[in-house]
Write a protein that holds these residues in place. Structure first.
Motif, PDB file in Angstrom:
ATOM      1  N   HIS A   4     -55.374  -2.600  88.592  1.00  9.59           N
ATOM      2  CA  HIS A   4     -55.575  -3.825  89.381  1.00  9.59           C
ATOM      3  C   HIS A   4     -54.278  -4.227  90.083  1.00  9.59           C
ATOM      4  O   HIS A   4     -54.287  -4.570  91.262  1.00  9.59           O
ATOM      5  CB  HIS A   4     -56.073  -4.956  88.486  1.00  9.59           C
ATOM      6  N   ASP A   7     -53.533  -1.688  92.829  1.00  8.35           N
ATOM      7  CA  ASP A   7     -54.461  -1.919  93.939  1.00  8.35           C
ATOM      8  C   ASP A   7     -54.067  -3.159  94.737  1.00  8.35           C
ATOM      9  O   ASP A   7     -54.152  -3.168  95.965  1.00  8.35           O
ATOM     10  CB  ASP A   7     -55.893  -2.064  93.428  1.00  8.35           C
ATOM     11  N   SER A   8     -53.634  -4.199  94.044  1.00 10.65           N
ATOM     12  CA  SER A   8     -53.223  -5.430  94.724  1.00 10.65           C
ATOM     13  C   SER A   8     -52.014  -5.196  95.613  1.00 10.65           C
ATOM     14  O   SER A   8     -51.952  -5.669  96.751  1.00 10.65           O
ATOM     15  CB  SER A   8     -52.889  -6.529  93.707  1.00 10.65           C
ATOM     16  N   GLU A  10     -51.066  -2.326  96.900  1.00  5.82           N
ATOM     17  CA  GLU A  10     -51.475  -1.470  98.013  1.00  5.82           C
ATOM     18  C   GLU A  10     -52.253  -2.258  99.068  1.00  5.82           C
ATOM     19  O   GLU A  10     -52.117  -2.007 100.263  1.00  5.82           O
ATOM     20  CB  GLU A  10     -52.278  -0.272  97.520  1.00  5.82           C
ATOM     21  N   GLU A  11     -53.046  -3.226  98.639  1.00  3.14           N
ATOM     22  CA  GLU A  11     -53.765  -4.077  99.593  1.00  3.14           C
ATOM     23  C   GLU A  11     -52.777  -4.937 100.375  1.00  3.14           C
ATOM     24  O   GLU A  11     -52.912  -5.100 101.590  1.00  3.14           O
ATOM     25  CB  GLU A  11     -54.787  -4.953  98.867  1.00  3.14           C
ATOM     26  N   GLU A  12     -51.761  -5.477  99.698  1.00  2.00           N
ATOM     27  CA  GLU A  12     -50.713  -6.238 100.395  1.00  2.00           C
ATOM     28  C   GLU A  12     -49.998  -5.366 101.415  1.00  2.00           C
ATOM     29  O   GLU A  12     -49.730  -5.793 102.532  1.00  2.00           O
ATOM     30  CB  GLU A  12     -49.684  -6.779  99.406  1.00  2.00           C
ATOM     31  N   ARG A  14     -51.153  -2.706 102.925  1.00  2.00           N
ATOM     32  CA  ARG A  14     -52.075  -2.429 104.027  1.00  2.00           C
ATOM     33  C   ARG A  14     -52.132  -3.614 104.989  1.00  2.00           C
ATOM     34  O   ARG A  14     -52.067  -3.443 106.204  1.00  2.00           O
ATOM     35  CB  ARG A  14     -53.473  -2.121 103.487  1.00  2.00           C
ATOM     36  N   LEU A  15     -52.223  -4.822 104.461  1.00  2.00           N
ATOM     37  CA  LEU A  15     -52.270  -6.021 105.302  1.00  2.00           C
ATOM     38  C   LEU A  15     -50.961  -6.205 106.070  1.00  2.00           C
ATOM     39  O   LEU A  15     -50.968  -6.595 107.243  1.00  2.00           O
ATOM     40  CB  LEU A  15     -52.577  -7.255 104.456  1.00  2.00           C
TER      41      LEU A  15
END
Length: 75
Positions: A4, A7-8, A10-12, A14-15
């Protein structure tokens, strides 16, 4: 680290990438000198971890000081 958390992050990332790549001519990335975090009692003043991943050849750094404020810098 947990999946988690990874993933968090990696999402940051990406954004951040999406925001950076949408800039047309210039991109200004700013962060405060310090923010007081009431929960921890600490002053936070670190830039985004992703800024360090940008090559120096793409960056032009400006550091504002109290002297700059006294001179009345306009936006």
């Amino acid at each position: 680290k947990s999946t988690h958390t990874i993933d968090s992050v990696e999402e940051e990332r990406r954004l951040f990438y999406v925001a950076v790549t949408r800039a047309k001519d210039y991109l200004y990335i700013v962060y405060p000198f310090g923010i007081f975090d009431r929960e921890s009692g600490m002053v936070l003043s670190e830039p985004s971890r992703f800024i360090r991943e940008i090559g120096d050849e793409f960056l032009e750094k400006f550091i504002l000081t109290n002297d700059d404020e006294d001179e009345g810098i306009d936006n």
